[in-house]
Motif scaffolding. Structure first.
Motif, mmCIF file in Angstrom:
data_model
loop_
_atom_site.group_PDB
_atom_site.id
_atom_site.type_symbol
_atom_site.label_atom_id
_atom_site.label_comp_id
_atom_site.label_asym_id
_atom_site.label_seq_id
_atom_site.Cartn_x
_atom_site.Cartn_y
_atom_site.Cartn_z
ATOM 1 N N TYR A 16 64.093 22.861 66.446
ATOM 2 C CA TYR A 16 65.485 24.060 66.201
ATOM 3 C C TYR A 16 66.063 24.325 65.018
ATOM 4 O O TYR A 16 65.951 25.584 65.732
ATOM 5 N N LEU A 17 66.048 23.785 64.387
ATOM 6 C CA LEU A 17 67.434 24.216 63.244
ATOM 7 C C LEU A 17 65.909 24.818 62.502
ATOM 8 O O LEU A 17 66.877 25.585 60.782
ATOM 9 N N ASP A 30 70.673 18.349 56.443
ATOM 10 C CA ASP A 30 72.177 18.828 55.533
ATOM 11 C C ASP A 30 72.618 20.010 56.093
ATOM 12 O O ASP A 30 71.341 21.092 56.448
ATOM 13 N N TYR A 31 73.119 19.830 57.180
ATOM 14 C CA TYR A 31 73.149 21.236 57.561
ATOM 15 C C TYR A 31 74.220 22.647 57.046
ATOM 16 O O TYR A 31 73.771 23.603 57.628
ATOM 17 N N ILE A 37 73.277 28.415 62.224
ATOM 18 C CA ILE A 37 73.028 27.290 63.681
ATOM 19 C C ILE A 37 73.212 27.309 65.163
ATOM 20 O O ILE A 37 74.467 28.230 65.154
ATOM 21 N N ARG A 38 72.614 28.096 65.564
ATOM 22 C CA ARG A 38 72.761 28.195 66.918
ATOM 23 C C ARG A 38 73.893 26.633 67.928
ATOM 24 O O ARG A 38 72.457 26.205 67.573
ATOM 25 N N HIS A 39 73.964 26.804 68.952
ATOM 26 C CA HIS A 39 74.391 25.440 69.783
ATOM 27 C C HIS A 39 73.293 25.178 70.367
ATOM 28 O O HIS A 39 72.728 25.984 70.644
ATOM 29 N N SER A 40 73.150 23.676 70.586
ATOM 30 C CA SER A 40 72.579 23.104 71.917
ATOM 31 C C SER A 40 72.604 21.693 72.594
ATOM 32 O O SER A 40 73.072 20.887 71.861
ATOM 33 N N LEU A 41 72.587 21.917 73.854
ATOM 34 C CA LEU A 41 73.172 20.689 74.678
ATOM 35 C C LEU A 41 71.762 19.545 74.476
ATOM 36 O O LEU A 41 70.231 20.277 74.766
ATOM 37 N N ASN A 42 72.446 18.997 74.130
ATOM 38 C CA ASN A 42 70.741 18.367 74.048
ATOM 39 C C ASN A 42 70.988 16.994 74.506
ATOM 40 O O ASN A 42 71.292 16.119 74.748
ATOM 41 N N ASN A 87 74.663 29.398 73.267
ATOM 42 C CA ASN A 87 75.179 30.412 73.953
ATOM 43 C C ASN A 87 74.988 32.038 73.100
ATOM 44 O O ASN A 87 76.297 32.726 73.624
ATOM 45 N N GLY A 88 74.132 31.771 71.754
ATOM 46 C CA GLY A 88 73.767 33.220 71.571
ATOM 47 C C GLY A 88 74.719 32.200 70.232
ATOM 48 O O GLY A 88 74.902 33.747 69.020
ATOM 49 N N GLU A 89 76.102 31.912 70.131
ATOM 50 C CA GLU A 89 76.835 32.697 68.971
ATOM 51 C C GLU A 89 76.579 31.536 67.931
ATOM 52 O O GLU A 89 74.896 30.575 68.295
ATOM 53 N N GLN A 90 76.230 31.981 66.942
ATOM 54 C CA GLN A 90 75.730 31.299 65.745
ATOM 55 C C GLN A 90 77.122 31.077 64.347
ATOM 56 O O GLN A 90 77.653 30.684 64.488
ATOM 57 N N VAL A 91 76.586 29.588 64.529
ATOM 58 C CA VAL A 91 78.141 28.882 63.712
ATOM 59 C C VAL A 91 77.058 28.092 62.276
ATOM 60 O O VAL A 91 76.096 27.967 61.748
ATOM 61 N N MET A 92 78.206 28.688 60.879
ATOM 62 C CA MET A 92 78.454 27.376 59.797
ATOM 63 C C MET A 92 78.938 25.995 59.835
ATOM 64 O O MET A 92 79.916 26.349 60.572
ATOM 65 N N LEU A 93 77.720 25.406 59.512
ATOM 66 C CA LEU A 93 78.321 23.506 59.352
ATOM 67 C C LEU A 93 78.051 23.070 57.784
ATOM 68 O O LEU A 93 76.740 23.481 57.512
#
Length: 300
Positions: A16-17, A30-31, A37-42, A87-93
């Motif tokens: 997924y990542l 290592d994020y 990455i996009r969020h995921s409910l796991n 939700n389609g949003e991408q986040v930097m982690l």
């Protein structure tokens, strides 16, 4: 309908990542290397230890939300659901994730003892907040596990990796213990709420329909997981939460007996199913039976 990512194997999360695994049962991510990455409910079928250095996201875990800020650790176990729906949003982690399948523990002592690490059942709002030093220890351990995973597989590799996993869990336990101590003021506030909850329980006669209060009932009312609540009470008082409840009940028993009530009346009044249950608990905690206690009262 929620879109849930089923993580039956560590590779499900890695795919997924966009992370390539070197081992079928263990993954260290290592994020910073896979972001954005996009969020995921796991839905987890594996164990996971996640920590992010800094992120402004709300994660939902079980019945709570957690506002992820700096240096927080969350531990999940097979059968749990957590994360945030895509939700389609991408986040930097930045930060790390260690995922391992229960099969890697097969035959190792940790297979039996992993259930002792109660923080796997903490709620998300009971997450571990790391100090800078603790954060550096975690990063160093993640790097060491990642380096080991990149070596050629031999007959000792899995044993070494399980040793590292156990080390990570023991550090988690140590850091949680530190957090319980540094939050003493908050803990004393919880103790006062615990006492008040027990007092109200009996004053509102809840024992007549629900019986003696349980640790789970008290934890729920105080908005905590029973594991976190139990661990916190143990750290604050040196005694278990269930024993704390028993001591409270026995004190009420003594007050009722001293006012002239019979053992049967007291048992009924305080929610014991049978008078023998009261007698057994009393003897265990006080070292004498309620009848012997009444004899003593009459002679004093």
């Amino acid at each position: 309908m929620s879109k849930i990512l089923k993580i039956r194997n560590v590779s499900d999360y890695s795919h997924y990542l966009g992370h390539a695994d070197r081992h079928p049962l263990v993954s260290v991510i290592d994020y910073a290397k896979v972001s954005p990455i996009r969020h995921s409910l796991n839905n987890y079928g594996v164990y996971g230890i996640f920590f992010h250095d800094e992120a402004d996201i709300d994660l939902a875990y079980g019945c709570g939300k957690y506002d992820y800020k700096k240096g927080t650790v969350i531990c999940v176990a097979p059968g749990q659901i957590g994360g945030k729906e895509d939700n389609g949003e991408q986040v930097m982690l930045t930060g790390w994730a260690l995922l391992f399948h229960p099969d890697i523990l097969h035959g190792a002592p940790l297979e039996k003892t992993i259930k002792n690490y109660s923080f796997f059942d903490y709620r998300v709002n009971e997450a571990l907040h790391m100090t800078d030093e603790e954060h550096d220890i975690f990063v160093s351990l993640m790097q060491q596990i990642r380096d080991e995973l990149q070596k050629r597989h031999d007959e000792l590799q899995d044993t070494i990796i399980v040793g590292y996993i156990e080390l990570v869990l023991n550090f988690c336990q140590r850091f949680y213990n530190r957090q319980f101590i540094t939050r003493k003021l908050e803990n004393s506030d919880i103790l006062m709420k615990f006492d008040s909850l027990l007092r109200n329980y009996f004053e509102e006669k809840k024992q007549l329909s629900l019986g003696i209060p349980t640790v789970q009932y008290c934890a729920d009312k105080l908005c905590m997981s029973s594991n976190y609540f139990g661990d916190m009470i143990k750290k604050a008082t040196g005694d278990t939460a269930s024993n704390y409840i028993r001591q409270y009940v026995i004190q009420r028993v003594k007050n009722e007996l001293a006012s002239g009530a019979s053992i049967t009346q007291v048992a009924d009044e305080l929610g014991f199913e049978y008078p023998q249950h009261l007698s057994r608990m009393f003897k265990k905690l006080e070292g004498l039976t309620p009848s012997e206690y009444c004899d003593r009262l009459s002679k004093s």
